[in-house]
Design a protein around this motif. Structure first.
Motif, PDB file in Angstrom:
ATOM      1  N   PRO A  13      23.817  31.882  17.393  1.00 39.05           N
ATOM      2  CA  PRO A  13      23.783  33.305  17.740  1.00 39.05           C
ATOM      3  C   PRO A  13      23.154  34.162  16.645  1.00 39.05           C
ATOM      4  N   ALA A  14      23.430  33.816  15.379  1.00 42.09           N
ATOM      5  CA  ALA A  14      22.857  34.592  14.275  1.00 42.09           C
ATOM      6  C   ALA A  14      21.338  34.467  14.260  1.00 42.09           C
ATOM      7  N   GLY A  15      20.819  33.268  14.552  1.00 45.94           N
ATOM      8  CA  GLY A  15      19.373  33.081  14.586  1.00 45.94           C
ATOM      9  C   GLY A  15      18.719  33.892  15.684  1.00 45.94           C
ATOM     10  N   VAL A  16      19.354  33.911  16.860  1.00 47.37           N
ATOM     11  CA  VAL A  16      18.823  34.699  17.973  1.00 47.37           C
ATOM     12  C   VAL A  16      18.885  36.189  17.645  1.00 47.37           C
ATOM     13  N   PHE A  17      19.980  36.611  17.022  1.00 50.55           N
ATOM     14  CA  PHE A  17      20.149  38.011  16.648  1.00 50.55           C
ATOM     15  C   PHE A  17      19.022  38.468  15.727  1.00 50.55           C
ATOM     16  N   VAL A  18      18.720  37.664  14.708  1.00 52.26           N
ATOM     17  CA  VAL A  18      17.653  38.012  13.765  1.00 52.26           C
ATOM     18  C   VAL A  18      16.300  38.023  14.468  1.00 52.26           C
ATOM     19  N   ALA A  19      16.069  37.025  15.334  1.00 52.02           N
ATOM     20  CA  ALA A  19      14.777  36.908  16.006  1.00 52.02           C
ATOM     21  C   ALA A  19      14.515  38.082  16.941  1.00 52.02           C
ATOM     22  N   VAL A  20      15.458  38.360  17.841  1.00 58.54           N
ATOM     23  CA  VAL A  20      15.238  39.458  18.788  1.00 58.54           C
ATOM     24  C   VAL A  20      15.358  40.807  18.090  1.00 58.54           C
ATOM     25  N   GLY A  21      16.190  40.876  17.042  1.00 55.51           N
ATOM     26  CA  GLY A  21      16.306  42.117  16.293  1.00 55.51           C
ATOM     27  C   GLY A  21      14.985  42.524  15.675  1.00 55.51           C
ATOM     28  N   GLY A  22      14.232  41.544  15.147  1.00 55.86           N
ATOM     29  CA  GLY A  22      12.921  41.851  14.597  1.00 55.86           C
ATOM     30  C   GLY A  22      11.978  42.420  15.642  1.00 55.86           C
ATOM     31  N   LEU A  23      12.039  41.889  16.862  1.00 54.04           N
ATOM     32  CA  LEU A  23      11.176  42.396  17.934  1.00 54.04           C
ATOM     33  C   LEU A  23      11.568  43.809  18.343  1.00 54.04           C
ATOM     34  N   GLY A 148      23.422  40.882  21.035  1.00 58.23           N
ATOM     35  CA  GLY A 148      22.144  41.323  21.569  1.00 58.23           C
ATOM     36  C   GLY A 148      22.079  42.825  21.731  1.00 58.23           C
ATOM     37  N   ASN A 149      23.169  43.433  22.205  1.00 55.77           N
ATOM     38  CA  ASN A 149      23.212  44.885  22.369  1.00 55.77           C
ATOM     39  C   ASN A 149      23.118  45.596  21.028  1.00 55.77           C
ATOM     40  N   THR A 150      23.784  45.055  20.010  1.00 50.37           N
ATOM     41  CA  THR A 150      23.708  45.630  18.664  1.00 50.37           C
ATOM     42  C   THR A 150      22.296  45.525  18.119  1.00 50.37           C
ATOM     43  N   ALA A 151      21.655  44.369  18.335  1.00 51.71           N
ATOM     44  CA  ALA A 151      20.281  44.192  17.876  1.00 51.71           C
ATOM     45  C   ALA A 151      19.348  45.193  18.535  1.00 51.71           C
ATOM     46  N   LEU A 190       7.461  41.577  11.529  1.00 53.80           N
ATOM     47  CA  LEU A 190       8.733  41.616  12.248  1.00 53.80           C
ATOM     48  C   LEU A 190       8.786  40.638  13.419  1.00 53.80           C
ATOM     49  N   GLY A 191       7.629  40.215  13.903  1.00 53.59           N
ATOM     50  CA  GLY A 191       7.613  39.242  14.996  1.00 53.59           C
ATOM     51  C   GLY A 191       7.711  37.795  14.536  1.00 53.59           C
ATOM     52  N   LEU A 192       7.525  37.542  13.239  1.00 52.79           N
ATOM     53  CA  LEU A 192       7.526  36.170  12.736  1.00 52.79           C
ATOM     54  C   LEU A 192       8.852  35.438  12.925  1.00 52.79           C
ATOM     55  N   PRO A 193      10.028  36.093  12.711  1.00 53.97           N
ATOM     56  CA  PRO A 193      11.281  35.362  12.929  1.00 53.97           C
ATOM     57  C   PRO A 193      11.441  34.839  14.350  1.00 53.97           C
ATOM     58  N   PHE A 194      10.882  35.544  15.329  1.00 53.59           N
ATOM     59  CA  PHE A 194      10.967  35.075  16.710  1.00 53.59           C
ATOM     60  C   PHE A 194       9.981  33.933  16.960  1.00 53.59           C
ATOM     61  N   VAL A 195       8.744  34.123  16.519  1.00 55.32           N
ATOM     62  CA  VAL A 195       7.694  33.134  16.788  1.00 55.32           C
ATOM     63  C   VAL A 195       8.002  31.794  16.128  1.00 55.32           C
TER      64      VAL A 195
END
Length: 419
Positions: A13-23, A148-151, A190-195
């Motif tokens: 969950p933390a990884g997804v949070f960081v990834a979508v948060g960057g987007l 996800g909502n917080t991000a 900011l898109g790199l953590p997701f990609v």
């Protein structure tokens, strides 16, 4: 809609949070630059308010992205294959950065070419957002949906701080071109953590549900939710659409407004998002929505008073502007977006959630275009007074529509069983 991946393919969950948060931050960098930063720059160059109001045309893709959301979701989630969220985000990020670089080379005016590029950037960003929202909802287990909502809400305020705050400071210090190039670089970073993060490790899956716009629009819960969204956005956003030009006309320079936007978004806005989440858990979404409208009405009345009587000390305007554009807005929209999640069908959350966001975009665009014309022809006192009246009228309307919308999970389960 696909289920949450299991086993070794399940991201943290933390990884997804960081990834979508960057987007979400990157999207709001562009939005803050367009809707808050650029209007102040243009007003400082003497452009009339009715022309500045044309920037709200860039909301068109956000208002109508529901039309292509099912096609984006079907491409992103093929019947058999890997999740394609990463490809959509990667291509979209490069195109958005290229658009910002192009307006950095041409300058902020004449407005027509800049507006055309920003419209294209908005089209790309809104499409990426469909993929981002869908990925967050489907990948995070239900108990982590709050992440996800917080991000989303927290990221929007941090991005706005960069796009509207840091950007204006950079324009003042190093000029338009280098300031815009900096924002383009931020979008890429900011898109790199997701990609390169959890989205790069998706598994091959088989999916049976085809996302459908018609299924969403047939649901009474979605229909009522769209009306609530439209009324609430009118109450909260319309009065703030001319805030940047208003401050310029009252003698604030770009750097001061940039600091105001930055501090407001990074500190007050993010804190308000956390407070909003806590208040929703304690009091429920309806109470928090109405409370936020009440507070916004009082702040709009204060702006109307100051625009009538310019002798009020400028020091009073700073805390009022921060409280209105960041504090109250963040509290209220955490409550509203938490309702959006509850009203969305888990089988096609990307489509349902996009519909609610589009209602937000349509009302914001209409209000922004009208705000520029009204302010130019009738003045700020009339504009802020009218906005406060709209907020007052929204309170009973929201209260009536929210009746029967609290048992979202039960109603949705019944509808899903009967489909």
């Amino acid at each position: 809609m696909t289920t949450v991946p299991s086993g070794s393919h399940a991201p943290s969950p933390a990884g997804v949070f960081v990834a979508v948060g960057g987007l979400y931050i990157a999207q709001s960098v562009i939005g803050g630059l367009t809707m808050l930063g650029l209007p102040a720059v243009l007003r400082s160059q003497g452009l009339p308010l009715d022309q500045i109001g044309l920037l709200y045309l860039t909301v068109i893709p956000w208002a109508f992205k529901f039309l292509w959301s099912p096609y984006v979701e079907r491409f992103r989630l093929p019947a058999v294959g890997r999740n394609r969220s990463r490809s959509i985000v990667f291509a979209g990020g490069l195109l958005c950065a290229a658009g910002l670089v192009s307006i950095g080379l041409t300058g902020p005016y004449p407005l027509a070419p800049v507006l055309s590029v920003l419209l294209l950037v908005a089209l790309i960003t809104s499409t990426v957002d469909i993929a981002c929202d869908g990925y967050a909802v489907e990948t995070l287990a239900k108990e982590h949906h709050g992440w996800g909502n917080t991000a989303q809400v927290g990221g929007s305020y941090l991005g706005s701080a960069l796009g509207a705050g840091l950007f204006l400071i950079l324009v003042e210090r190093i000029g338009w071109s280098y300031a815009t190039f900096t924002m383009a670089s931020l979008v890429i970073l900011l898109g790199l953590p997701f990609v390169f993060g959890p989205a790069s490790r998706s598994a091959v899956e088989t999916r049976s549900h085809a996302p459908s716009l018609l299924l969403a629009l047939k649901r009474p819960q979605v229909q009522r939710g769209l009306m609530i969204a439209a009324i609430y956005v009118a109450a909260q956003k319309w009065g703030l659409s001319m805030l940047g030009p208003f401050l310029i006309d009252r003698g604030f320079d770009l750097a001061s407004i940039g600091i105001l936007n930055g501090v407001g978004s990074m500190i007050v806005g993010f804190s308000g998002a956390l407070l909003g989440g806590m208040l929703v858990r304690l009091w429920g979404g309806t109470t928090v929505l109405i409370l936020a409208i009440l507070l916004q009405t009082m702040l709009l009345a204060a702006f109307a008073l100051f625009s009538f009587d310019g002798s009020l000390p400028r020091a009073f305007i700073i805390p009022i502007a921060i409280a209105s554009s960041s504090g109250v807005m963040s509290v209220g929209f955490v409550a509203l977006y938490s309702q959006f999640m509850g009203w969305s069908d888990p089988k096609q959350a990307g489509v349902d959630f996009t519909l609610f966001q589009c209602a937000d975009g349509m009302v914001s665009m209409a209000g922004g275009l009208g705000a520029g014309w009204i302010s130019e022809h009738f003045g700020y006192p009339f504009f802020f007074t009218a906005a406060a009246i709209v907020s007052v009228l929204a309170i009973p309307a929201i209260g009536l529509l929210m009746r029967g919308m609290n048992d979202n999970a039960v109603v949705l389960a019944q509808l899903s069983d009967g489909r």
